[in-house]
Design an enzyme around this catalytic site. Structure first.
Site, PDB file in Angstrom:
ATOM      1  N   HIS A  43      -7.158  -5.196  10.025  1.00  0.00           N
ATOM      2  CA  HIS A  43      -6.884  -4.935   8.606  1.00  0.00           C
ATOM      3  C   HIS A  43      -5.576  -5.578   8.162  1.00  0.00           C
ATOM      4  O   HIS A  43      -4.635  -5.723   8.938  1.00  0.00           O
ATOM      5  CB  HIS A  43      -6.954  -3.437   8.264  1.00  0.00           C
ATOM      6  CG  HIS A  43      -5.822  -2.589   8.760  1.00  0.00           C
ATOM      7  ND1 HIS A  43      -5.979  -1.285   9.157  1.00  0.00           N
ATOM      8  CD2 HIS A  43      -4.496  -2.853   8.918  1.00  0.00           C
ATOM      9  CE1 HIS A  43      -4.821  -0.783   9.520  1.00  0.00           C
ATOM     10  NE2 HIS A  43      -3.904  -1.717   9.389  1.00  0.00           N
ATOM     11  N   GLU A  72      -9.717  -2.476   5.304  1.00  0.00           N
ATOM     12  CA  GLU A  72     -10.340  -2.256   6.609  1.00  0.00           C
ATOM     13  C   GLU A  72     -11.540  -3.195   6.769  1.00  0.00           C
ATOM     14  O   GLU A  72     -12.013  -3.782   5.779  1.00  0.00           O
ATOM     15  CB  GLU A  72     -10.800  -0.797   6.718  1.00  0.00           C
ATOM     16  CG  GLU A  72      -9.699   0.238   6.533  1.00  0.00           C
ATOM     17  CD  GLU A  72      -8.757   0.377   7.732  1.00  0.00           C
ATOM     18  OE1 GLU A  72      -8.781  -0.491   8.634  1.00  0.00           O
ATOM     19  OE2 GLU A  72      -7.984   1.356   7.759  1.00  0.00           O
ATOM     20  N   ASP A 108       0.807  -1.213   0.000  1.00  0.00           N
ATOM     21  CA  ASP A 108       0.000   0.000   0.000  1.00  0.00           C
ATOM     22  C   ASP A 108       0.844   1.269   0.000  1.00  0.00           C
ATOM     23  O   ASP A 108       2.064   1.230   0.202  1.00  0.00           O
ATOM     24  CB  ASP A 108      -0.962   0.004   1.206  1.00  0.00           C
ATOM     25  CG  ASP A 108      -0.338  -0.608   2.456  1.00  0.00           C
ATOM     26  OD1 ASP A 108       0.897  -0.539   2.585  1.00  0.00           O
ATOM     27  OD2 ASP A 108      -1.067  -1.149   3.292  1.00  0.00           O
ATOM     28  N   ASN A 142      -7.545  -3.409  14.230  1.00  0.00           N
ATOM     29  CA  ASN A 142      -8.915  -3.750  13.820  1.00  0.00           C
ATOM     30  C   ASN A 142      -8.939  -4.930  12.844  1.00  0.00           C
ATOM     31  O   ASN A 142      -9.965  -5.223  12.246  1.00  0.00           O
ATOM     32  CB  ASN A 142      -9.612  -2.530  13.201  1.00  0.00           C
ATOM     33  CG  ASN A 142      -8.925  -2.059  11.916  1.00  0.00           C
ATOM     34  OD1 ASN A 142      -7.971  -2.669  11.451  1.00  0.00           O
ATOM     35  ND2 ASN A 142      -9.417  -0.977  11.348  1.00  0.00           N
TER      36      ASN A 142
HETATM   37  C1  F6R Z   1       1.351  -1.489   6.055  1.00  0.00           C
HETATM   38  C2  F6R Z   1       0.120  -2.253   6.154  1.00  0.00           C
HETATM   39  C3  F6R Z   1      -0.682  -2.282   7.423  1.00  0.00           C
HETATM   40  C4  F6R Z   1       0.178  -2.545   8.652  1.00  0.00           C
HETATM   41  C5  F6R Z   1      -0.680  -2.533   9.918  1.00  0.00           C
HETATM   42  C6  F6R Z   1       0.133  -2.752  11.169  1.00  0.00           C
HETATM   43  O1  F6R Z   1       1.933  -1.647   4.781  1.00  0.00           O
HETATM   44  O2  F6R Z   1      -0.263  -2.844   5.203  1.00  0.00           O
HETATM   45  O3  F6R Z   1      -1.662  -3.280   7.318  1.00  0.00           O
HETATM   46  O4  F6R Z   1       0.812  -3.772   8.518  1.00  0.00           O
HETATM   47  O5  F6R Z   1      -1.358  -1.310  10.015  1.00  0.00           O
HETATM   48  O6  F6R Z   1       0.971  -1.682  11.356  1.00  0.00           O
HETATM   49  P1  F6R Z   1       2.096  -1.709  12.495  1.00  0.00           P
HETATM   50  O7  F6R Z   1       3.092  -2.732  12.088  1.00  0.00           O
HETATM   51  O8  F6R Z   1       2.675  -0.312  12.460  1.00  0.00           O
HETATM   52  O9  F6R Z   1       1.411  -2.039  13.767  1.00  0.00           O
END
Ligand code: F6R
Length: 256
Positions: free
Chosen positions: A155, A160, A84, A153
């Protein structure tokens, strides 16, 4: 005497493919996940890697760079696709995922620049960009190993809760907790949109390695691993992927 075997429920049969490993701490999780990736690369020079940003994989990138520096690994034939990118944002902006990847990984290994890809946060025509990103993944032969983090959550990527299982790369609106409050070097603006690979794009990877660390991930990890498959917990779809490994540190595993 007749031995009684408990019959596995349909759900339990379905749920046999996830391999969950609990590591002592974040450092061990980072080292083990780097070795996991290294092994795949040693098996296949032209590995196609799906990559994540965020806090969780920082240690993985640090350790992979260390292994690379020992001379064991060659990334020259590797292709990467990140999950992303914020939108709209210049890839050069300090807050972009493109900058994150450059600073933490790409600048330190020998992946040729034209072989690492992220959705283009500066693209004018969003739909075209998303379609081209999917096409690019397919023309590279698909993703061999997808690295994932998980949001509190549930994702994965920026898919989401509520995301469709059949979703592909697209523009999404971020939930409040993931909104970037300030874009460095720009007049005050909130960034609440991102381009993300879809659930389907992720599920098409040959193999998935999901990482989670810390107490704040414990509840969603328990819901993902022990709960029902539900669009309210996007990561729960991974129960239906044929090859998923989950590395957790003790804190993230504490509610299992
Ligand atoms: C980032 C992504 C998100 C993160 C998730 C966890 O490329 O795809 O799904 O993996 O938000 O983020 P952290 O590792 O910062 O807790």
């Amino acid at each position: 005497m007749r031995l009684k075997y408990r019959k596995l429920s349909y759900r339990e049969m379905l749920y046999t493919t996830m391999e969950v490993k609990v590591l002592n701490n974040y450092d061990e999780l980072s080292k083990k996940s780097a070795v996991f990736v290294a092994k795949r690369l040693l098996q296949k020079d032209n590995l196609v890697l799906g990559l994540a940003t965020g806090d969780t994989p920082k240690g993985l990138y640090r350790e992979l760079v260390k292994i690379y520096q020992t001379g064991l690994l060659d990334f020259s034939e590797v292709t990467t696709f990140n999950l992303d990118e914020y939108y709209p944002i210049s890839p050069e902006n300090a807050a972009s995922f493109a900058t994150f990847m450059k600073e933490r990984f790409f600048d330190h290994v020998n992946i040729p620049e034209d072989q690492s890809h992220l959705p283009d946060g500066s693209a004018q025509e969003v739909e075209k960009e998303c379609k081209e990103y999917e096409d690019l993944i397919h023309s590279a032969g698909g993703i061999d190993l997808q690295i994932l983090g998980i949001g509190t959550n549930g994702h994965i990527g920026y898919n989401e809760p509520g995301s469709k299982w059949g979703s592909e790369t697209r523009l999404v609106t971020l939930k409040e907790e993931n909104v970037l409050e300030d874009v460095p070097g720009e007049p005050a603006r909130k960034l609440n949109k991102a381009l993300t690979m879809g659930i389907k794009s992720i599920m098409q990877a040959q193999e998935v390695l999901l990482l989670a660390s810390g107490r704040k991930k414990a509840e969603i990890i328990a819901r993902t691993i022990d709960g029902e498959i539900s669009r309210e917990v996007p990561a729960s779809i991974l129960h239906l992927h044929p090859s998923v490994t989950i590395y957790l540190d003790r804190d993230a595993a504490s509610e299992l």
